[in-house]
Every structure is written in structure tokens, then in C-alpha cells.
Design a protein around this motif. Sequence first.
Motif, mmCIF file in Angstrom:
data_model
loop_
_atom_site.group_PDB
_atom_site.id
_atom_site.type_symbol
_atom_site.label_atom_id
_atom_site.label_comp_id
_atom_site.label_asym_id
_atom_site.label_seq_id
_atom_site.Cartn_x
_atom_site.Cartn_y
_atom_site.Cartn_z
ATOM 1 N N PRO A 1 61.025 26.669 60.790
ATOM 2 C CA PRO A 1 60.661 27.055 59.424
ATOM 3 C C PRO A 1 59.299 26.517 58.994
ATOM 4 C CG PRO A 1 62.680 25.736 59.448
ATOM 5 C CD PRO A 1 62.155 25.764 60.841
ATOM 6 N N VAL A 2 58.700 27.247 58.113
ATOM 7 C CA VAL A 2 57.446 26.808 57.503
ATOM 8 C C VAL A 2 57.769 26.243 56.126
ATOM 9 C CG1 VAL A 2 55.175 27.527 56.679
ATOM 10 C CG2 VAL A 2 56.181 28.621 58.694
ATOM 11 N N TYR A 3 57.317 25.032 55.890
ATOM 12 C CA TYR A 3 57.568 24.400 54.604
ATOM 13 C C TYR A 3 56.272 24.309 53.814
ATOM 14 C CZ TYR A 3 62.074 23.073 56.528
ATOM 15 O OH TYR A 3 63.312 23.105 57.088
ATOM 16 N N GLU A 4 56.430 24.430 52.520
ATOM 17 C CA GLU A 4 55.262 24.366 51.659
ATOM 18 C C GLU A 4 55.287 23.058 50.866
ATOM 19 O OE1 GLU A 4 53.577 26.983 47.993
ATOM 20 O OE2 GLU A 4 54.261 28.075 49.739
ATOM 21 N N PHE A 5 54.132 22.420 50.834
ATOM 22 C CA PHE A 5 54.011 21.142 50.135
ATOM 23 C C PHE A 5 52.825 21.206 49.186
ATOM 24 C CE2 PHE A 5 56.061 20.338 54.143
ATOM 25 C CZ PHE A 5 57.108 19.503 53.814
ATOM 26 N N CYS B 1 45.203 15.616 45.558
ATOM 27 C CA CYS B 1 44.153 16.610 45.793
ATOM 28 C C CYS B 1 44.340 17.866 44.942
ATOM 29 C CB CYS B 1 44.137 17.025 47.262
ATOM 30 S SG CYS B 1 43.962 15.656 48.406
ATOM 31 N N GLN B 2 45.537 18.016 44.382
ATOM 32 C CA GLN B 2 45.867 19.246 43.661
ATOM 33 C C GLN B 2 45.725 20.463 44.571
ATOM 34 O OE1 GLN B 2 46.891 19.432 40.055
ATOM 35 N NE2 GLN B 2 47.438 17.435 40.867
ATOM 36 N N GLU B 3 46.145 20.282 45.826
ATOM 37 C CA GLU B 3 46.038 21.349 46.816
ATOM 38 C C GLU B 3 47.383 21.584 47.502
ATOM 39 O OE1 GLU B 3 43.562 23.269 47.800
ATOM 40 O OE2 GLU B 3 41.845 22.362 46.800
ATOM 41 N N PRO B 4 47.785 22.850 47.608
ATOM 42 C CA PRO B 4 48.986 23.143 48.378
ATOM 43 C C PRO B 4 48.652 23.245 49.861
ATOM 44 C CG PRO B 4 48.165 25.161 47.379
ATOM 45 C CD PRO B 4 47.203 24.051 46.981
ATOM 46 N N PHE B 5 49.649 22.989 50.698
ATOM 47 C CA PHE B 5 49.471 23.193 52.140
ATOM 48 C C PHE B 5 50.825 23.469 52.759
ATOM 49 C CE2 PHE B 5 51.069 19.110 53.740
ATOM 50 C CZ PHE B 5 50.962 18.291 52.626
ATOM 51 N N THR B 6 50.801 24.042 53.952
ATOM 52 C CA THR B 6 52.049 24.349 54.645
ATOM 53 C C THR B 6 52.121 23.563 55.942
ATOM 54 O OG1 THR B 6 51.034 26.268 55.700
ATOM 55 C CG2 THR B 6 52.290 26.677 53.701
ATOM 56 N N GLU B 7 53.334 23.330 56.370
ATOM 57 C CA GLU B 7 53.573 22.557 57.589
ATOM 58 C C GLU B 7 54.759 23.189 58.319
ATOM 59 O OE1 GLU B 7 51.786 19.650 58.172
ATOM 60 O OE2 GLU B 7 52.971 18.596 59.659
ATOM 61 N N ILE B 8 54.581 23.406 59.613
ATOM 62 C CA ILE B 8 55.686 23.906 60.425
ATOM 63 C C ILE B 8 56.389 22.707 61.045
ATOM 64 C CG2 ILE B 8 56.344 25.279 62.433
ATOM 65 C CD1 ILE B 8 53.757 26.924 61.921
ATOM 66 N N MET B 9 57.641 22.547 60.721
ATOM 67 C CA MET B 9 58.401 21.433 61.281
ATOM 68 C C MET B 9 59.876 21.809 61.354
ATOM 69 S SD MET B 9 58.567 18.758 58.061
ATOM 70 C CE MET B 9 56.900 18.162 58.282
ATOM 71 N N ILE C 1 58.635 24.803 48.227
ATOM 72 C CA ILE C 1 59.763 25.617 48.651
ATOM 73 C C ILE C 1 59.815 25.713 50.160
ATOM 74 C CG2 ILE C 1 59.835 26.996 46.560
ATOM 75 C CD1 ILE C 1 58.382 29.210 48.263
ATOM 76 N N SER C 2 60.965 26.060 50.660
ATOM 77 C CA SER C 2 61.107 26.414 52.055
ATOM 78 C C SER C 2 60.840 27.904 52.153
ATOM 79 C CB SER C 2 62.516 26.077 52.531
ATOM 80 O OG SER C 2 62.734 26.638 53.789
ATOM 81 N N ALA C 3 59.655 28.257 52.590
ATOM 82 C CA ALA C 3 59.197 29.640 52.511
ATOM 83 C C ALA C 3 60.112 30.607 53.259
ATOM 84 C CB ALA C 3 57.780 29.739 53.053
ATOM 85 N N VAL C 4 60.452 30.278 54.472
ATOM 86 C CA VAL C 4 61.224 31.191 55.308
ATOM 87 C C VAL C 4 62.633 31.384 54.765
ATOM 88 C CG1 VAL C 4 62.263 31.540 57.586
ATOM 89 C CG2 VAL C 4 59.898 30.742 57.384
ATOM 90 N N HIS C 5 63.272 30.281 54.450
ATOM 91 C CA HIS C 5 64.655 30.356 53.995
ATOM 92 C C HIS C 5 64.773 30.919 52.587
ATOM 93 C CE1 HIS C 5 66.270 28.474 57.490
ATOM 94 N NE2 HIS C 5 65.448 27.464 57.392
#
Length: 58
Positions: free
Chosen positions: A2-6, A11-19, A44-48
Motif C-alpha cells: 500500500p501507498v500511505y500518505e503523510f 514543512c507544511q508538505e504532503p508526501f507519500t511512502e510505500i511500506m 489517509i491510506s490511499a489504496v485502501h
Amino acid sequence: MPVYEFFCRKCQEPFTEIMSVKEHDQRMPECPHCHGTKEVEKRISAVHAVTTKKWLTS
Ligand SMILES: [Zn+2]
């Protein structure tokens, strides 16, 4: 996996992480901008979330 969004509050910046789900439960990822983990929050958990609820509350 899954790809998770943080979101980094510092930084006031969103980023995603695959874990894996297990990794996700055990640690917070490093912000790619400031390389810190303290100010990182889970979004959010983007995929789920796609097929069911768009936003998951924690
Ligand atoms: Zn940051």
C-alpha cells in the motif's frame, strides 16, 4: 504494498511512502524535505481508502 500518505507539519508538505502494513504500524517515515519524523502525521491510506471511505479518521 500500500501507498500511505503523510503530512509534515514542519514543512507544511504532503508526501507519500510505500511500506508494508507492518512497517506502517511500527514506524513513522522520514519527511523527505527535513528528514525528521517528529512532525510527521498520518493522512489517509490511499489504496485502501479508494473503494470505501475517502477519508479515514484515526
Ligand atoms: Zn518536513
